[in-house]
Design an enzyme around this catalytic site. Structure first.
Site, PDB file in Angstrom:
ATOM      1  N   ARG A 261       0.845  -1.195   0.000  1.00 53.79           N
ATOM      2  CA  ARG A 261       0.000   0.000   0.000  1.00 53.79           C
ATOM      3  C   ARG A 261       0.880   1.245   0.000  1.00 53.79           C
ATOM      4  NH1 ARG A 261      -4.766  -1.800   4.339  1.00 53.79           N
ATOM      5  NH2 ARG A 261      -5.206  -3.797   3.322  1.00 53.79           N
ATOM      6  N   ARG A 276       2.269   1.008  10.398  1.00 55.95           N
ATOM      7  CA  ARG A 276       1.780   1.391   9.068  1.00 55.95           C
ATOM      8  C   ARG A 276       2.948   1.338   8.080  1.00 55.95           C
ATOM      9  NH1 ARG A 276      -2.923   3.947   7.611  1.00 55.95           N
ATOM     10  NH2 ARG A 276      -3.374   4.447   9.780  1.00 55.95           N
ATOM     11  N   GLU A 348      -6.657  -0.725  15.815  1.00 61.20           N
ATOM     12  CA  GLU A 348      -7.222  -1.703  14.884  1.00 61.20           C
ATOM     13  C   GLU A 348      -6.193  -2.753  14.476  1.00 61.20           C
ATOM     14  OE1 GLU A 348      -8.197  -2.337  10.301  1.00 61.20           O
ATOM     15  OE2 GLU A 348      -8.230  -0.245  10.965  1.00 61.20           O
ATOM     16  N   ARG A 390       0.974  -6.056  12.732  1.00 65.00           N
ATOM     17  CA  ARG A 390       0.334  -5.411  13.888  1.00 65.00           C
ATOM     18  C   ARG A 390       0.206  -6.387  15.052  1.00 65.00           C
ATOM     19  NH1 ARG A 390      -3.913  -0.698  12.098  1.00 65.00           N
ATOM     20  NH2 ARG A 390      -2.545   0.275  10.557  1.00 65.00           N
TER      21      ARG A 390
END
Length: 426
Positions: A261, A276, A348, A390
């Site tokens: 991404r 991230r 999250e 994560r």
């Protein structure tokens, strides 16, 4: 993709659903273009039928030695042949414009999705586990992780920001987490393991909703392909342009893949650490089922993701997302948020969505209900089971010790070759 017939039948309901998404009414514009398209298509069909009829009549006139009529018909056919290409192009252009309009509109929220503009309106459904009480101040993984093999500097030197190299025990722990998740989802939870492509064509991303709206969030290759942002793309497209036998449903797939991404527009958000990244690994879950079964399938998928967190003894909470915070293709979404001691908050770690028939319409993925002649569109669901990076962060932070070591969760012992603790590297 939206059903144009449903919009024609109840434009007010369509606009009301868009309003829950925080979007302005669009049915009038859609229906005006739809009316234009249908008018053009009707005129085209009439002219094509007249061309065919006149062409046939030419032969009949000539057989009857009626040269005058034959010449008039020939002139008419020539005129129609000259005008039809422009009409056909207008028909294609109008249809493409309508499709583009519909493709850019997100899925409509399910009736039981809470209304709200952003994450502040999300609803907490449950909490599991109690955050650990530390007898020292817990550190951020970005601070103590490098001593354990989380190498940001070397990765940045070769690839730039938001990449990491995992070394030694850190790499093994990451692999152990991924293998444990994949084994649990493909074994106990019954998802078929798939090793899918990492590069896809445009159609695959249109099918799952990443294109056309989110092109800037993707990596595009020089030969016109795209690196997948999630295995949702490849797993869901396994049924593209198919009529799946009813007795073959539900289909449940899982895959461990790298994900890519560009994170466009996310400057300043979690730029530090491993949360991230431009490249990360994830165990994806996808289910494909009949409309009647999708609510239960959604709950089943959420439980499959929760099971990983529970097995790792990581405190988390389950959130029902509001209408304004859901992803583009989702009709209903549950987020799982894991506790991070350094931030003293939940973050999250998995998003599990029921997309209804939204993606299936874009992919033309159907099934034939028992006793019915016509086919219907399938329902598709997807979620993380879990994001490996994560989860690694959550394990590092929740299992950290005062001496900067990290205890390995018991459930990972079979994957760690006897290693029970990560120690700072010399």
């Amino acid at each position: 993709m939206h059903d144009i017939r449903a919009i024609r039948d109840n434009p007010a309901a369509f606009d009301a659903a868009l309003a829950r998404r925080g979007l302005p009414p669009q049915s009038s514009e859609i229906l005006a273009l739809d009316e234009k398209r249908r008018a053009i298509a009707t005129a085209l069909q009439i002219n094509q039928a007249r061309r065919n009829e006149a062409s046939k009549a030419i032969g009949q006139a000539m057989a009857a030695s009626d040269a005058t009529t034959a010449d008039a018909l020939k002139a008419e056919v020539a005129s129609l042949k000259e005008s039809l290409p422009a009409m056909e192009q207008e028909d294609r252009d109008t249809s493409a414009a309508l499709d583009a309009m519909l493709l850019a509109i997100p899925n409509l929220p399910a009736d039981d999705v809470p209304e709200g503009a952003d994450e502040a309106a999300n609803v907490e459904v449950l909490r599991w586990g109690a955050p650990r009480a530390f007898d020292f101040t817990p550190q951020d993984h970005a601070d103590f992780g490098p001593a354990l093999g989380l190498d940001f500097e070397s990765a940045a030197a070769m690839s730039g920001a938001r990449f990491a190299a995992l070394r030694g025990g850190m790499a093994r722990l990451h692999r152990a987490l991924a293998q444990f998740m994949l084994d649990r989802q493909s074994g106990e939870n019954g998802y078929e393991e798939v090793n899918p492509p990492l590069l896809v064509r445009d159609d695959a991303l249109y099918g799952t909703g990443q294109l056309p709206k989110f092109a800037e969030d993707l990596f595009h290759t020089t030969d016109g392909r795209w690196l997948i942002p999630t295995a949702e793309v490849t797993l869901t497209n396994l049924v593209r342009d198919q009529i799946v036998p009813l007795d073959g449903l539900p289909l449940r797939f899982t895959a461990l893949t790298p994900c890519f991404r560009s994170e466009a527009g996310s400057a300043g958000r979690d730029t530090r650490g491993f949360i991230r990244q431009h490249q990360f690994e994830k165990v994806e879950l996808v289910a494909i089922c009949s409309p009647d079964d999708s609510p239960a399938e959604h709950e089943r998928m959420v439980a499959a993701a929760e099971g990983i967190l529970q097995a790792l003894d990581l405190p988390y909470r389950k959130m029902l997302l509001c209408s304004g915070d859901m992803g583009f293709s989702a009709a209903k979404t549950f987020d799982l948020e894991v506790w991070l001691p350094s931030q003293q908050t939940y973050r999250e770690i998995s998003s599990i969505s029921n997309c209804g028939d939204f993606q299936a319409r874009r992919m033309n993925a159907r099934f034939k209900p028992e006793g019915e002649k016509a086919t219907r569109f399938l329902h598709t669901l997807n979620g993380s089971g879990l994001a490996v990076g994560r989860t690694l962060v959550a394990v590092l932070e929740n299992y950290q010790q005062a001496d900067a070591s990290v205890i390995i969760p018991d459930v990972l012992a079979p994957y760690m070759g006897g290693v029970t603790r990560l120690e700072p590297r010399p």
